[in-house]
Motif scaffolding. Structure first.
Motif, PDB file in Angstrom:
ATOM      1  N   GLU A 526       0.827  -1.209   0.000  1.00  0.00           N
ATOM      2  CA  GLU A 526       0.000   0.000   0.000  1.00  0.00           C
ATOM      3  C   GLU A 526       0.858   1.255   0.000  1.00  0.00           C
ATOM      4  N   PHE A 527       1.899   1.265   0.845  1.00  0.00           N
ATOM      5  CA  PHE A 527       2.751   2.458   0.946  1.00  0.00           C
ATOM      6  C   PHE A 527       3.567   2.665  -0.330  1.00  0.00           C
ATOM      7  N   ILE A 528       3.992   1.565  -0.959  1.00  0.00           N
ATOM      8  CA  ILE A 528       4.737   1.686  -2.219  1.00  0.00           C
ATOM      9  C   ILE A 528       3.834   2.255  -3.306  1.00  0.00           C
ATOM     10  N   GLN A 533       6.723   7.435   1.298  1.00  0.00           N
ATOM     11  CA  GLN A 533       8.065   7.069   1.743  1.00  0.00           C
ATOM     12  C   GLN A 533       8.218   7.175   3.258  1.00  0.00           C
ATOM     13  N   GLU A 534       7.509   8.132   3.864  1.00  0.00           N
ATOM     14  CA  GLU A 534       7.608   8.314   5.308  1.00  0.00           C
ATOM     15  C   GLU A 534       7.137   7.055   6.045  1.00  0.00           C
ATOM     16  N   LYS A 535       6.015   6.500   5.606  1.00  0.00           N
ATOM     17  CA  LYS A 535       5.509   5.305   6.258  1.00  0.00           C
ATOM     18  C   LYS A 535       6.339   4.065   5.913  1.00  0.00           C
ATOM     19  N   ASP A 540      10.154   0.029   7.958  1.00  0.00           N
ATOM     20  CA  ASP A 540      11.504  -0.558   7.982  1.00  0.00           C
ATOM     21  C   ASP A 540      12.156  -0.392   9.359  1.00  0.00           C
ATOM     22  N   LYS A 541      11.914   0.740   9.984  1.00  0.00           N
ATOM     23  CA  LYS A 541      12.483   0.987  11.310  1.00  0.00           C
ATOM     24  C   LYS A 541      11.904   0.018  12.343  1.00  0.00           C
ATOM     25  N   ILE A 542      10.616  -0.251  12.253  1.00  0.00           N
ATOM     26  CA  ILE A 542       9.977  -1.208  13.174  1.00  0.00           C
ATOM     27  C   ILE A 542      10.605  -2.585  13.024  1.00  0.00           C
TER      28      ILE A 542
END
Length: 570
Positions: A526-528, A533-535, A540-542
Motif C-alpha cells: 500500500e505504501f509503495i 516514503q515516510e511510512k 523498515d524501522k519497526i
C-alpha cells in the motif's frame, strides 16, 4: 476419557510436588491457597505467558478484554481461573459481538478451549540422545482442549483460550459482547473488538510459505486404526484442514521408506511401492501416492508437493523383489553408476506419471540437511533426466547450489544475500528459514516462550524470507497428551498440535505471527503504491529490531508487543 486424562495430569502434578522431598514448597503452596480471599478468581492475561497449574498468579486482575483486529483476522485472549474450591462443572458461554448499528460478529466465530498440561523438559544441549533423568521437568500448559465442560480440582489454576475470527465482510467498528464463565455461579466478562478498515485475505491466499512436515502414520497410531484405511483418512481430515487454515503450502510425501532413518517414534512408510521384476526391470505402484496427494489437496493444501528423498539419512532403499518374494534393500553412494541406474528408471517413470496427473510442475524432489557433494550429484542426475525437475533443500546455505534449488530453506543462522533474495522472489522460488533442535531460541518447544512463535513471522518479514519450515507438524512422541518429551530432542520439537486434533498455544501463536507477516506485506504494498516514503521508512524501522541476537537482550514478547503497537499506529 477427558476426565481420565485430567486425572492423570493431576496425579503427575502431585508427584512433581512431592519429588526430592519438596515438602516445604508444598506447604507454602497450601498456605498461599488458604490465604486466598475469593474462592473463585478470574482475569484476562497475556497470551504470551504460560501459568503454572499449582501457583496463584501474581497479576493485576482484569475482568474485561479489548483488542484491535483486521477484517479476516483471528485474535486471541487468555482467561485465567484459579480456585480454592473444587468446580465439578466449569463451562464457557459466548455471546454475539454487536456494534450498536445492527452489525454482528456471531458467536459461531468465537471459540473457547481449556488449556491442558503436559510434561516438558529443557533445552540442555539441544540435539542428541537424552534421558528424562538428565533434565529438569515440569508441567506446562500447551494443548487446547475444545470440550464444552471440564472439572477443576481445588487449589488449581485453569487457563482458558479464547479466539475470535472476524469475518472478512465485517463492517469496521467497535463490537461488544460478553464471555460468561459458569463455575456454580456465573461470571460475566465484557469483551470488545475494534475492527479496522483493512482486510486480510483468506489463508489459502496468504503469501507466507508455511511448511510444517506432516506424518500420516502417526495419526493412524494414536487413533488405533489401520494405516491407509478409510478410518485413517477420516481422522486425518481434521488435522490437514487445521493445517490448511494456517496457510500451509507444501504436502510432505515420502517416496521411499524411512527418509529420516526412523528418527521418529512412528514408522515413515513410502507412498510409492518399488517392485523389481523377475527379469530385472522395474515397475512402480503410485496408487497410494495418488490417493494420499489427492486427499491432502481436498483438505486445502495444494500449492506444492515435496517428495522425500533421493538422499536419506541412511543410504538404503527398500524395494520388493519378485524373484525372492520379499523386501530387499539397495545401497549405493550418490553419483555412483549403480545409484544413477537405480534412480534413473524411477525418475523417468515418476516424471511421466506426475505429468499425466498434472502435478509435475508443482513437485520437487526434496532433501533434508544433506552434504553439498550429494546435492550436486542429485541435481546433475535430475537435470539429465528432465530439465523440468525441481529440487527442494532444507539445510546449510550453499551459494554454489542456490540457482539449482527451487524451494530453499536455510537454518536460522544462515541468510540469503539481498540480491539473491530479490532474484529468487522475482522467479517465484520459496526462500524460507527453519528452526530445529539446534536453536535454543527462537523456537517452538513446549517450554519455549509462546511469543517466540509469533516472533518468527516478524523475523521472516524483517529478513526478507518468504516463510518458515519446521520438522514437524505431528510426529508425536509415545503419549503426547501427557508427556511431550522425546528420546532425542527437546520436548515438543517434533509436533505443534496434539491428537484430537487439538490445537496448541504454540500453533495458535505461530499463526498469529503469519497474520502479522501478511499485514506487513500488505502495508508495504500500500505504501509503495501510494508513494508514502515516510511510512515505508517507519515500517523498515519497526522491522530493523528483529534479529536473533536481539532476543538475548530482551524477550520476544517485548519485541512483538512493541512492534504490534507501532504497526497499529501506521
Amino acid at each position: 476419557m477427558k476426565r481420565t486424562v485430567q486425572l492423570i495430569l493431576v496425579l503427575c502434578l502431585a508427584a512433581f510436588v512431592q519429588v526430592d522431598g519438596k515438602q516445604r514448597a508444598k506447604q507454602r503452596i497450601t498456605a498461599d491457597w488458604l490465604e486466598l480471599k475469593e474462592k473463585v478468581n478470574l482475569s484476562f492475561v497475556s497470551t504470551n505467558i504460560r501459568f503454572a497449574q499449582d501457583q496463584i498468579p501474581k497479576i493485576d486482575q482484569k475482568t474485561q478484554w479489548s483488542t484491535l483486529a483486521w477484517k479476516g483476522e483471528k485474535v486471541h485472549a487468555q482467561l485465567l481461573l484459579w480456585t480454592k474450591k473444587a468446580i465439578p462443572r466449569l463451562s464457557i458461554k459466548t455471546s454475539d459481538l454487536q456494534d450498536g448499528k445492527g452489525n454482528r460478529i456471531k458467536a459461531d466465530n468465537i471459540s473457547t478451549g481449556f488449556l491442558r498440561y503436559v510434561i516438558t523438559d529443557e533445552f540442555g544441549k539441544g540435539c542428541g540422545a537424552r534421558k528424562p533423568t538428565d533434565f529438569d521437568s515440569a508441567l506446562v500448559a500447551d494443548p487446547i482442549e475444545t470440550a464444552s465442560v471440564t472439572a477443576v480440582a481445588p487449589n488449581t489454576v485453569q487457563p482458558i483460550w479464547l479466539s475470535i475470527t472476524v469475518p472478512g465482510n465485517t463492517p469496521a467498528g467497535k463490537y461488544r459482547g460478553v464471555v460468561t464463565v459458569v463455575a456454580e455461579k456465573s461470571y460475566r466478562l465484557p469483551v470488545s473488538v475494534i475492527v479496522q478498515e483493512r482486510s486480510l485475505p483468506e489463508p489459502a491466499k496468504w503469501e507466507f510459505d508455511l511448511d510444517l512436515w506432516q506424518h500420516p502414520a502417526a495419526i493412524a497410531r494414536v487413533h488405533g486404526v489401520p494405516l491407509w484405511s478409510r478410518e485413517h483418512y477420516g481422522h486425518m481430515k481434521g488435522y490437514y484442514s487445521l493445517l490448511a487454515k494456517a496457510g500451509q503450502k507444501n504436502i510432505t510425501a515420502s517416496i521411499i521408506h524411512e527418509p529420516w532413518n526412523h528418527q521418529t517414534y512412528d514408522n515413515f512408510p513410502s507412498l510409492v511401492r518399488w517392485i523389481k521384476r523377475r527379469d530385472g526391470s522395474w515397475r512402480y505402484d503410485y496408487s497410494r501416492f495418488d490417493e494420499y496427494i489427492s486427499f491432502v489437496m481436498s483438505c486445502g493444501i495444494k500449492t506444492r508437493i515435496n517428495c522425500y528423498t533421493m538422499v536419506p539419512w541412511k543410504m538404503a532403499f527398500q524395494y520388493f523383489d519378485e524373484s525372492t518374494g520379499k523386501d530387499e534393500v539397495f545401497t549405493a553412494k550418490t553419483g555412483s553408476p549403480e545409484y544413477n541406474a537405480f534412480w534413473s528408471s524411477m525418475l523417468k517413470d515418476f516424471a511421466r506419471h506426475l505429468k499425466d496427473k498434472g502435478w509435475f510442475a508443482i513437485t520437487s524432489i526434496a532433501m533434508d540437511e544433506r552434504p553439498m557433494e550429494d546435492m550436486r550429484a542429485v541435481i546433475q542426475l535430475l537435470k539429465q533426466i528432465d530439465p523440468g525437475w525441481k529440487v527442494a533443500l532444507a539445510g546449510v546455505y550453499h551459494p554454489e547450489l542456490e540457482r539449482d534449488i527451487f524451494d530453499y530453506s536455510v537454518a536460522s543462522k544462515w541468510e540469503f544475500s539481498e540480491q539473491v533474495l530479490k532474484e529468487r522472489k522475482a522467479e517465484g522460488k520459496p526462500s524460507t528459514f527453519y528452526t530445529s533442535c539446534e536453536e535454543a531460541y527462537p523456537n517452538g518447544f513446549t517450554f519455549s516462550p509462546p511469543a517466540e512463535q509469533t516472533w518468527i513471522g516478524w523475523f521472516a518479514a524483517a529478513q526478507g524470507f518468504t516463510g518458515y519450515l519446521r520438522w514437524a507438524y505431528n510426529s508425536w512422541v509415545e503419549r503426547p497428551l501427557q508427556d511431550s518429551r522425546f528420546r532425542t530432542w527437546p520436548a515438543g520439537d517434533t509436533f505443534q498440535v496434539y491428537p484430537g486434533p487439538l490445537t496448541s498455544i504454540r500453533f495458535e501463536k505461530l499463526v498469529e505471527g503469519i497474520q502479522d507477516f501478511e499485514k506487513i506485506r500488505l502495508l508495504r504494498l500500500e505504501f509503495i503504491q501510494s508513494g508514502n516514503q515516510e511510512k515505508l521508512q517507519a515500517l523498515d524501522k519497526i522491522l530493523a529490531d528483529f534479529e536473533i541476537k536481539a532476543i538475548e537482550k530482551g524477550t520476544a514478547a517485548e519485541m512483538v508487543e512493541k512492534a504490534k503497537k507501532a504497526i497499529a499506529e501506521l
